[in-house]
Design a protein around this motif. Structure first.
Motif, PDB file in Angstrom:
ATOM      1  N   LEU A   1      44.792  43.047  39.637  1.00 59.95           N
ATOM      2  CA  LEU A   1      45.149  43.548  38.301  1.00 59.95           C
ATOM      3  C   LEU A   1      44.818  42.543  37.194  1.00 59.95           C
ATOM      4  O   LEU A   1      44.292  42.939  36.146  1.00 59.95           O
ATOM      5  N   PRO A   2      45.062  41.241  37.390  1.00 58.07           N
ATOM      6  CA  PRO A   2      44.751  40.297  36.318  1.00 58.07           C
ATOM      7  C   PRO A   2      43.255  40.103  36.024  1.00 58.07           C
ATOM      8  O   PRO A   2      42.920  39.481  35.017  1.00 58.07           O
ATOM      9  N   ILE A   3      42.364  40.600  36.879  1.00 61.34           N
ATOM     10  CA  ILE A   3      40.934  40.475  36.540  1.00 61.34           C
ATOM     11  C   ILE A   3      40.373  41.777  35.977  1.00 61.34           C
ATOM     12  O   ILE A   3      39.181  41.866  35.695  1.00 61.34           O
ATOM     13  N   GLY A   4      41.233  42.778  35.820  1.00 60.05           N
ATOM     14  CA  GLY A   4      40.792  43.994  35.153  1.00 60.05           C
ATOM     15  C   GLY A   4      40.729  45.247  35.999  1.00 60.05           C
ATOM     16  O   GLY A   4      40.314  46.294  35.511  1.00 60.05           O
ATOM     17  N   VAL A   5      41.132  45.168  37.263  1.00 57.86           N
ATOM     18  CA  VAL A   5      41.203  46.375  38.088  1.00 57.86           C
ATOM     19  C   VAL A   5      42.480  47.117  37.701  1.00 57.86           C
ATOM     20  O   VAL A   5      43.559  46.523  37.638  1.00 57.86           O
TER      21      VAL A   5
ATOM     22  N   SER B   1      45.657  52.287  39.050  1.00 59.31           N
ATOM     23  CA  SER B   1      45.269  53.645  39.441  1.00 59.31           C
ATOM     24  C   SER B   1      43.948  53.673  40.210  1.00 59.31           C
ATOM     25  O   SER B   1      43.622  54.663  40.855  1.00 59.31           O
ATOM     26  N   GLN B   2      43.187  52.579  40.148  1.00 56.98           N
ATOM     27  CA  GLN B   2      41.915  52.498  40.857  1.00 56.98           C
ATOM     28  C   GLN B   2      42.072  51.983  42.290  1.00 56.98           C
ATOM     29  O   GLN B   2      41.097  51.925  43.038  1.00 56.98           O
ATOM     30  N   ILE B   3      43.283  51.602  42.655  1.00 57.88           N
ATOM     31  CA  ILE B   3      43.541  51.106  44.008  1.00 57.88           C
ATOM     32  C   ILE B   3      44.248  52.198  44.796  1.00 57.88           C
ATOM     33  O   ILE B   3      45.335  52.639  44.423  1.00 57.88           O
TER      34      ILE B   3
ATOM     35  N   SER C   1      46.662  39.196  29.502  1.00 57.50           N
ATOM     36  CA  SER C   1      47.733  40.192  29.459  1.00 57.50           C
ATOM     37  C   SER C   1      48.737  40.021  30.598  1.00 57.50           C
ATOM     38  O   SER C   1      49.938  40.146  30.407  1.00 57.50           O
ATOM     39  N   PHE C   2      48.222  39.739  31.795  1.00 55.48           N
ATOM     40  CA  PHE C   2      49.084  39.691  32.966  1.00 55.48           C
ATOM     41  C   PHE C   2      49.752  38.337  33.181  1.00 55.48           C
ATOM     42  O   PHE C   2      50.823  38.270  33.796  1.00 55.48           O
TER      43      PHE C   2
ATOM     44  N   LEU D   1      47.716  41.785  46.818  1.00 55.39           N
ATOM     45  CA  LEU D   1      46.466  42.363  46.308  1.00 55.39           C
ATOM     46  C   LEU D   1      46.576  42.735  44.834  1.00 55.39           C
ATOM     47  O   LEU D   1      45.646  42.503  44.065  1.00 55.39           O
ATOM     48  N   LYS D   2      47.712  43.274  44.445  1.00 55.14           N
ATOM     49  CA  LYS D   2      47.892  43.626  43.032  1.00 55.14           C
ATOM     50  C   LYS D   2      47.885  42.377  42.158  1.00 55.14           C
ATOM     51  O   LYS D   2      47.312  42.377  41.062  1.00 55.14           O
TER      52      LYS D   2
END
Length: 200
Positions: free
Chosen positions: A134-138, A141-143, A84-85, A129-130
């Motif tokens: 984000l590309p591995i599924g985090v 909103s969880q950060i 997706s990313f 960090l994003k």
């Protein structure tokens, strides 16, 4: 759930740096040039260890997701997030049509693109960090936003120490930097490590 072995290595390494680099605390805050350089070294090396930690756990997650797909077509949220990313960032123009149309080829190519991005990462500011997490599924909103601001400042401080002469740097405070790493940075990394470990 227990934290990953890679996280334990990170914590152990930073503890080692504290014990072997940092001088005794001086209430006055007046450290010698040598002591100030040791404090700067602690900040720089801690930054490097944290950066390496994030790159390593993300790389491991991506490789495992790809391997499971290649072995038995196991779908995963991690693989979905990478696709997706990163799909739109891959340069497909020069790829032969017959390759572009093969699903397996596209999956492998996108994951390889992401791992190359990790290898070329330089820093642990918010955007770094994003682009790692984000590309591995985090989920964003969880950060924690406060933590991201802390990492932004920490990254800027590292840059100042690494790329400017000592003559223009201000006195560096041992207690402030040690507390920042131990109380503001590492606890959230511990939580993120559990989150990353739980991504399927």
């Amino acid at each position: 759930m227990v934290n990953s072995r890679r996280h334990k290595r990170l914590v152990s390494r930073i503890k080692f740096l504290e014990e072997n680099l940092l001088p005794d605390v001086k209430i006055s805050g007046n450290y010698t040039k040598k002591e100030s350089d040791l404090i700067r070294s602690y900040v720089l090396l801690s930054h490097a260890e944290i950066e390496s930690y994030f790159e390593d756990v993300a790389l491991e997650k991506a490789k495992k997701a790809l391997q499971k797909w290649k072995t038995n077509r196991t779908k995963s949220n991690c693989l979905l997030a990478i696709m997706s990313f990163c799909t739109n960032e891959v340069g497909w123009d020069k790829t032969k049509k017959e390759k572009k149309e093969k699903f397996d080829y596209r999956v492998i190519r996108v994951v390889r693109y992401y791992t190359e991005k990790l290898n070329n990462n330089h820093g642990i500011k918010a955007d770094n960090l994003k682009s790692i997490l984000l590309p591995i599924g985090v989920e964003e909103s969880q950060i924690d936003d406060t933590w991201l601001n802390t990492m932004e400042s920490f990254g800027a401080q590292r840059g100042l120490i690494a790329h400017s002469t000592i003559s223009v740097q201000q006195q560096i405070d041992l207690v402030t930097n040690k507390n920042n790493i131990n109380n503001n940075i590492l606890p959230t990394i511990k939580q993120l490590d559990l989150l990353i470990k739980g991504i399927k």
